[in-house]
Design a protein around this motif. Structure first.
Motif, PDB file in Angstrom:
ATOM      1  N   ALA A 169       0.818  -1.217   0.000  1.00 20.44           N
ATOM      2  CA  ALA A 169       0.000   0.000   0.000  1.00 20.44           C
ATOM      3  C   ALA A 169       0.854   1.271   0.000  1.00 20.44           C
ATOM      4  O   ALA A 169       0.501   2.260  -0.646  1.00 20.44           O
ATOM      5  CB  ALA A 169      -0.939  -0.003   1.199  1.00 20.44           C
ATOM      6  N   LEU A 170       1.979   1.229   0.692  1.00 22.08           N
ATOM      7  CA  LEU A 170       2.850   2.407   0.733  1.00 22.08           C
ATOM      8  C   LEU A 170       3.450   2.682  -0.647  1.00 22.08           C
ATOM      9  O   LEU A 170       3.507   3.835  -1.094  1.00 22.08           O
ATOM     10  CB  LEU A 170       3.955   2.212   1.771  1.00 22.08           C
ATOM     11  CG  LEU A 170       4.797   3.426   2.121  1.00 22.08           C
ATOM     12  CD1 LEU A 170       3.938   4.596   2.576  1.00 22.08           C
ATOM     13  CD2 LEU A 170       5.818   3.072   3.179  1.00 22.08           C
ATOM     14  N   GLU A 200       2.093   1.806  -3.482  1.00 21.54           N
ATOM     15  CA  GLU A 200       0.986   2.266  -4.317  1.00 21.54           C
ATOM     16  C   GLU A 200       0.705   3.744  -4.080  1.00 21.54           C
ATOM     17  O   GLU A 200       0.485   4.513  -5.016  1.00 21.54           O
ATOM     18  CB  GLU A 200      -0.260   1.434  -4.031  1.00 21.54           C
ATOM     19  CG  GLU A 200      -1.391   1.705  -4.980  1.00 21.54           C
ATOM     20  CD  GLU A 200      -2.574   0.765  -4.746  1.00 21.54           C
ATOM     21  OE1 GLU A 200      -3.709   1.257  -4.853  1.00 21.54           O
ATOM     22  OE2 GLU A 200      -2.351  -0.412  -4.462  1.00 21.54           O
ATOM     23  N   SER A 201       0.739   4.158  -2.822  1.00 21.38           N
ATOM     24  CA  SER A 201       0.537   5.568  -2.481  1.00 21.38           C
ATOM     25  C   SER A 201       1.642   6.434  -3.088  1.00 21.38           C
ATOM     26  O   SER A 201       1.375   7.518  -3.626  1.00 21.38           O
ATOM     27  CB  SER A 201       0.514   5.723  -0.961  1.00 21.38           C
ATOM     28  OG  SER A 201       0.482   7.077  -0.594  1.00 21.38           O
ATOM     29  N   PHE A 202       2.872   5.957  -3.025  1.00 24.79           N
ATOM     30  CA  PHE A 202       3.999   6.674  -3.617  1.00 24.79           C
ATOM     31  C   PHE A 202       3.796   6.835  -5.123  1.00 24.79           C
ATOM     32  O   PHE A 202       3.931   7.928  -5.670  1.00 24.79           O
ATOM     33  CB  PHE A 202       5.308   5.924  -3.328  1.00 24.79           C
ATOM     34  CG  PHE A 202       6.511   6.535  -3.965  1.00 24.79           C
ATOM     35  CD1 PHE A 202       7.127   7.652  -3.402  1.00 24.79           C
ATOM     36  CD2 PHE A 202       7.060   6.001  -5.123  1.00 24.79           C
ATOM     37  CE1 PHE A 202       8.249   8.230  -3.986  1.00 24.79           C
ATOM     38  CE2 PHE A 202       8.184   6.563  -5.709  1.00 24.79           C
ATOM     39  CZ  PHE A 202       8.773   7.672  -5.144  1.00 24.79           C
ATOM     40  N   GLN A 203       3.442   5.748  -5.785  1.00 22.83           N
ATOM     41  CA  GLN A 203       3.241   5.774  -7.232  1.00 22.83           C
ATOM     42  C   GLN A 203       2.108   6.715  -7.624  1.00 22.83           C
ATOM     43  O   GLN A 203       2.222   7.479  -8.586  1.00 22.83           O
ATOM     44  CB  GLN A 203       2.968   4.364  -7.741  1.00 22.83           C
ATOM     45  CG  GLN A 203       2.965   4.255  -9.240  1.00 22.83           C
ATOM     46  CD  GLN A 203       2.929   2.813  -9.703  1.00 22.83           C
ATOM     47  OE1 GLN A 203       2.562   1.911  -8.970  1.00 22.83           O
ATOM     48  NE2 GLN A 203       3.321   2.594 -10.941  1.00 22.83           N
ATOM     49  N   GLN A 204       1.014   6.708  -6.870  1.00 26.24           N
ATOM     50  CA  GLN A 204      -0.106   7.602  -7.155  1.00 26.24           C
ATOM     51  C   GLN A 204       0.290   9.062  -6.947  1.00 26.24           C
ATOM     52  O   GLN A 204      -0.128   9.943  -7.707  1.00 26.24           O
ATOM     53  CB  GLN A 204      -1.306   7.239  -6.292  1.00 26.24           C
ATOM     54  CG  GLN A 204      -1.946   5.929  -6.694  1.00 26.24           C
ATOM     55  CD  GLN A 204      -3.001   5.470  -5.701  1.00 26.24           C
ATOM     56  OE1 GLN A 204      -3.201   6.060  -4.638  1.00 26.24           O
ATOM     57  NE2 GLN A 204      -3.687   4.383  -6.042  1.00 26.24           N
ATOM     58  N   GLY A 205       1.079   9.325  -5.914  1.00 22.20           N
ATOM     59  CA  GLY A 205       1.544  10.688  -5.658  1.00 22.20           C
ATOM     60  C   GLY A 205       2.435  11.215  -6.762  1.00 22.20           C
ATOM     61  O   GLY A 205       2.301  12.363  -7.197  1.00 22.20           O
ATOM     62  N   GLN A 238       2.405  10.142  -9.841  1.00 28.81           N
ATOM     63  CA  GLN A 238       1.551  10.312 -11.024  1.00 28.81           C
ATOM     64  C   GLN A 238       0.762  11.614 -10.950  1.00 28.81           C
ATOM     65  O   GLN A 238       0.614  12.321 -11.947  1.00 28.81           O
ATOM     66  CB  GLN A 238       0.599   9.124 -11.182  1.00 28.81           C
ATOM     67  CG  GLN A 238      -0.183   9.137 -12.481  1.00 28.81           C
ATOM     68  CD  GLN A 238       0.721   9.076 -13.701  1.00 28.81           C
ATOM     69  OE1 GLN A 238       1.590   8.227 -13.799  1.00 28.81           O
ATOM     70  NE2 GLN A 238       0.518   9.996 -14.638  1.00 28.81           N
ATOM     71  N   ARG A 255       9.526  13.011   1.705  1.00 29.61           N
ATOM     72  CA  ARG A 255       8.550  12.544   2.698  1.00 29.61           C
ATOM     73  C   ARG A 255       8.664  11.045   2.922  1.00 29.61           C
ATOM     74  O   ARG A 255       8.469  10.554   4.030  1.00 29.61           O
ATOM     75  CB  ARG A 255       7.126  12.907   2.267  1.00 29.61           C
ATOM     76  CG  ARG A 255       6.904  14.409   2.203  1.00 29.61           C
ATOM     77  CD  ARG A 255       5.473  14.760   1.959  1.00 29.61           C
ATOM     78  NE  ARG A 255       5.008  14.232   0.682  1.00 29.61           N
ATOM     79  CZ  ARG A 255       3.808  14.429   0.188  1.00 29.61           C
ATOM     80  NH1 ARG A 255       2.929  15.131   0.860  1.00 29.61           N
ATOM     81  NH2 ARG A 255       3.467  13.938  -0.976  1.00 29.61           N
ATOM     82  N   TYR A 256       8.985  10.306   1.892  1.00 24.51           N
ATOM     83  CA  TYR A 256       9.159   8.857   2.010  1.00 24.51           C
ATOM     84  C   TYR A 256      10.569   8.512   2.481  1.00 24.51           C
ATOM     85  O   TYR A 256      10.774   7.592   3.265  1.00 24.51           O
ATOM     86  CB  TYR A 256       8.855   8.171   0.675  1.00 24.51           C
ATOM     87  CG  TYR A 256       7.383   8.216   0.335  1.00 24.51           C
ATOM     88  CD1 TYR A 256       6.541   7.170   0.680  1.00 24.51           C
ATOM     89  CD2 TYR A 256       6.826   9.317  -0.307  1.00 24.51           C
ATOM     90  CE1 TYR A 256       5.191   7.206   0.390  1.00 24.51           C
ATOM     91  CE2 TYR A 256       5.476   9.362  -0.605  1.00 24.51           C
ATOM     92  CZ  TYR A 256       4.668   8.308  -0.253  1.00 24.51           C
ATOM     93  OH  TYR A 256       3.328   8.350  -0.531  1.00 24.51           O
TER      94      TYR A 256
END
Length: 93
Positions: free
Chosen positions: A52-53, A55-60, A62, A81-82
């Motif tokens: 999930a982390l 996926e969140s990174f990839q969406q951010g 994008q 941030r990551y």
């Protein structure tokens, strides 16, 4: 392994690791499992994110790309941030 980003501050590498369930090896499609490795060059630390982390990174990323041509500073600020979660020291051998 694909290098996605390399700035003065960070490196981001994407890993796609093919895996398969034992009973599906001979007959079914393979699943993919992977994530992103983020290296903070100044702190000399890295983190591997998945699930999930990741996926969140990839969406951010994008979302930033969808807004137009981001500057290196904008991308670095998002990646930072990551990267702040990274505790693993970078070791060269």
């Amino acid at each position: 392994m694909h290098m996605l980003y390399n700035s003065d501050s960070f490196i981001v590498v994407q890993f796609d690791v093919p895996t398969a369930e034992r009973h599906e090896i001979a007959q079914g499609p393979q699943l993919n499992r992977g994530g992103f490795e983020i290296v903070d060059k100044f702190a000399r630390k890295e983190i591997f994110i998945e699930g999930a982390l990741a996926e969140s990174f990839q969406q951010g990323v994008q979302a930033i790309m969808d807004e137009g041509e981001p500057s290196e500073d904008e991308l670095d600020a998002f990646i930072e941030r990551y990267a702040l979660m990274g505790q693993q020291p970078v070791v060269m051998h």
